[in-house]
Write an enzyme that holds these catalytic residues in place. Structure first.
Site, PDB file in Angstrom:
ATOM      1  N   ASP A   7       0.861  -1.193   0.000  1.00 56.64           N
ATOM      2  CA  ASP A   7       0.000   0.000   0.000  1.00 56.64           C
ATOM      3  C   ASP A   7       0.893   1.236   0.000  1.00 56.64           C
ATOM      4  O   ASP A   7       1.747   1.374   0.873  1.00 56.64           O
ATOM      5  CB  ASP A   7      -0.912   0.008   1.230  1.00 56.64           C
ATOM      6  CG  ASP A   7      -1.882   1.172   1.199  1.00 56.64           C
ATOM      7  OD1 ASP A   7      -2.994   1.006   0.654  1.00 56.64           O
ATOM      8  OD2 ASP A   7      -1.526   2.262   1.696  1.00 56.64           O
ATOM      9  N   GLU A   9       1.514   5.484  -0.056  1.00 53.10           N
ATOM     10  CA  GLU A   9       1.005   6.841   0.171  1.00 53.10           C
ATOM     11  C   GLU A   9       1.795   7.768  -0.750  1.00 53.10           C
ATOM     12  O   GLU A   9       2.967   7.504  -1.047  1.00 53.10           O
ATOM     13  CB  GLU A   9       1.195   7.271   1.634  1.00 53.10           C
ATOM     14  CG  GLU A   9       0.539   6.344   2.651  1.00 53.10           C
ATOM     15  CD  GLU A   9      -0.938   6.102   2.413  1.00 53.10           C
ATOM     16  OE1 GLU A   9      -1.627   7.030   1.947  1.00 53.10           O
ATOM     17  OE2 GLU A   9      -1.395   4.971   2.669  1.00 53.10           O
ATOM     18  N   ASP A 101      -2.416   1.774  -6.495  1.00 55.80           N
ATOM     19  CA  ASP A 101      -1.006   1.598  -6.104  1.00 55.80           C
ATOM     20  C   ASP A 101      -0.156   1.197  -7.319  1.00 55.80           C
ATOM     21  O   ASP A 101       0.950   1.695  -7.508  1.00 55.80           O
ATOM     22  CB  ASP A 101      -0.902   0.561  -4.984  1.00 55.80           C
ATOM     23  CG  ASP A 101      -1.777   0.946  -3.798  1.00 55.80           C
ATOM     24  OD1 ASP A 101      -1.267   1.493  -2.813  1.00 55.80           O
ATOM     25  OD2 ASP A 101      -3.013   0.725  -3.865  1.00 55.80           O
ATOM     26  N   HIS A 157      -4.612   5.190   6.198  1.00 56.66           N
ATOM     27  CA  HIS A 157      -3.830   6.063   5.310  1.00 56.66           C
ATOM     28  C   HIS A 157      -2.351   6.145   5.676  1.00 56.66           C
ATOM     29  O   HIS A 157      -1.660   7.040   5.210  1.00 56.66           O
ATOM     30  CB  HIS A 157      -4.436   7.474   5.198  1.00 56.66           C
ATOM     31  CG  HIS A 157      -5.855   7.478   4.703  1.00 56.66           C
ATOM     32  ND1 HIS A 157      -6.226   6.914   3.502  1.00 56.66           N
ATOM     33  CD2 HIS A 157      -7.003   7.950   5.258  1.00 56.66           C
ATOM     34  CE1 HIS A 157      -7.529   7.057   3.338  1.00 56.66           C
ATOM     35  NE2 HIS A 157      -8.020   7.669   4.397  1.00 56.66           N
ATOM     36  N   ASP A 162      -2.031   0.203   6.464  1.00 58.84           N
ATOM     37  CA  ASP A 162      -2.986  -0.208   5.423  1.00 58.84           C
ATOM     38  C   ASP A 162      -2.597  -1.582   4.854  1.00 58.84           C
ATOM     39  O   ASP A 162      -3.448  -2.464   4.680  1.00 58.84           O
ATOM     40  CB  ASP A 162      -3.046   0.821   4.282  1.00 58.84           C
ATOM     41  CG  ASP A 162      -3.807   2.099   4.659  1.00 58.84           C
ATOM     42  OD1 ASP A 162      -4.427   2.125   5.731  1.00 58.84           O
ATOM     43  OD2 ASP A 162      -3.787   3.056   3.861  1.00 58.84           O
TER      44      ASP A 162
HETATM   45  P1  AMP Z   1      -4.755   5.376   0.849  1.00 54.72           P
HETATM   46  O1  AMP Z   1      -4.024   4.118   0.522  1.00 54.72           O
HETATM   47  O2  AMP Z   1      -6.221   5.262   0.897  1.00 54.72           O
HETATM   48  O3  AMP Z   1      -4.186   5.889   2.140  1.00 54.72           O
HETATM   49  O4  AMP Z   1      -4.439   6.445  -0.264  1.00 54.72           O
HETATM   50  C1  AMP Z   1      -3.255   6.458  -0.991  1.00 54.72           C
HETATM   51  C2  AMP Z   1      -2.958   7.852  -1.474  1.00 54.72           C
HETATM   52  O5  AMP Z   1      -4.053   8.332  -2.265  1.00 54.72           O
HETATM   53  C3  AMP Z   1      -2.756   8.909  -0.400  1.00 54.72           C
HETATM   54  O6  AMP Z   1      -1.450   8.926   0.120  1.00 54.72           O
HETATM   55  C4  AMP Z   1      -3.049  10.168  -1.201  1.00 54.72           C
HETATM   56  O7  AMP Z   1      -1.963  10.548  -2.004  1.00 54.72           O
HETATM   57  C5  AMP Z   1      -4.185   9.729  -2.102  1.00 54.72           C
HETATM   58  N1  AMP Z   1      -5.479  10.021  -1.476  1.00 54.72           N
HETATM   59  C6  AMP Z   1      -6.258   9.192  -0.745  1.00 54.72           C
HETATM   60  N2  AMP Z   1      -7.367   9.791  -0.299  1.00 54.72           N
HETATM   61  C7  AMP Z   1      -7.278  11.067  -0.760  1.00 54.72           C
HETATM   62  C8  AMP Z   1      -8.117  12.241  -0.662  1.00 54.72           C
HETATM   63  N3  AMP Z   1      -9.274  12.204   0.010  1.00 54.72           N
HETATM   64  N4  AMP Z   1      -7.701  13.375  -1.263  1.00 54.72           N
HETATM   65  C9  AMP Z   1      -6.543  13.431  -1.955  1.00 54.72           C
HETATM   66  N5  AMP Z   1      -5.717  12.381  -2.092  1.00 54.72           N
HETATM   67  C10 AMP Z   1      -6.075  11.221  -1.508  1.00 54.72           C
HETATM   68 MG    MG Z   2      -2.826   3.741   2.237  1.00 53.45          MG
END
Ligand code: AMP
Ligand code: MG
Length: 190
Positions: A7, A9, A101, A157, A162
């Site tokens: 996962d 970020e 990803d 996040h 994750d």
């Molecule tokens: P996640 O694995 O759900 O934590 O998301 C991976 C990446 O997607 C994050 O590090 C952000 O770069 C992007 N991302 C996720 N949710 C958002 C959001 N609500 N607004 C902007 N970017 C997001």
């Molecule tokens: Mg994540």
């Protein structure tokens, strides 16, 4: 068989990136699932120094990652080498929740002229989960945990947390539907 659960970020903003910046991977969370035993290794976090963007307050709010946390992180190219040497990513199937990803990796590789580190076999865990449990309805990771009555462990996040939580869902899917769900397919579209 060992499967890498990944996962990432990335740098982000409320809308589009500011002029001159691009979304870049800043954390690669990864753990290894043994499909024979269901055992999950403790997740590791590779912190990656952005080269073409900055960590915005919005990004810190979302992920908890501060600019300081990545300023002395690995270069993306170094992180890719580490994935190859320490997680055998060229040979193992890898799984992430959705296709984000994989696509973000492809974009970072293009921006930085780094060879794509993974082999060709990627599983979209979100699509697989939907096929097996939800009559095709796709759910976010948090929602999928909730549907199983499982707690979200750690901080949502954050890549490492994750990855660990996704691995728990996949272990549960394997327990319910058999390990062949991972071994017999090379990719799940969607
Ligand atoms: P996640 O694995 O759900 O934590 O998301 C991976 C990446 O997607 C994050 O590090 C952000 O770069 C992007 N991302 C996720 N949710 C958002 C959001 N609500 N607004 C902007 N970017 C997001
Ligand atoms: Mg994540």
């Amino acid at each position: 068989m060992l499967i890498n659960i990944v996962d990432v970020e990335a740098t982000c903003w409320e809308g589009e990136p500011p002029p001159g910046q691009v979304n870049e991977i800043i954390e690669i969370g990864i753990c290894v699932l043994d499909t024979k035993t269901g055992a999950i290794t403790p997740p590791q976090s590779l912190m990656v120094r952005p080269e073409l963007s900055q960590v915005s307050p919005f990004c810190t709010e979302l992920t908890g990652i501060r600019a300081d946390d990545v300023s002395d992180g690995l270069l993306f190219s170094e992180a890719c080498s580490k994935l190859v040497t320490e997680f055998d990513v060229k040979n193992r199937i890898w799984l992430s929740w959705g296709d984000y990803d994989r696509k973000q990796f492809t974009r970072d590789c293009e921006h930085k002229q780094v060879g794509y580190p993974f082999g060709s076999e990627h599983i979209n865990g979100k699509a697989l989960h939907a096929q097996l449990t939800g009559r095709g309805k796709q759910m976010g990771m948090a929602r999928a945990l909730e549907a199983y009555g499982m707690r979200l462990e750690g901080r949502h996040h954050r890549g490492a947390d994750d990855a660990h939580n996704i691995a728990r869902i996949v272990a549960r899917l394997m327990a319910d539907h058999g390990p062949a769900i991972l071994g017999e397919r090379s990719s799940v579209a969607g």
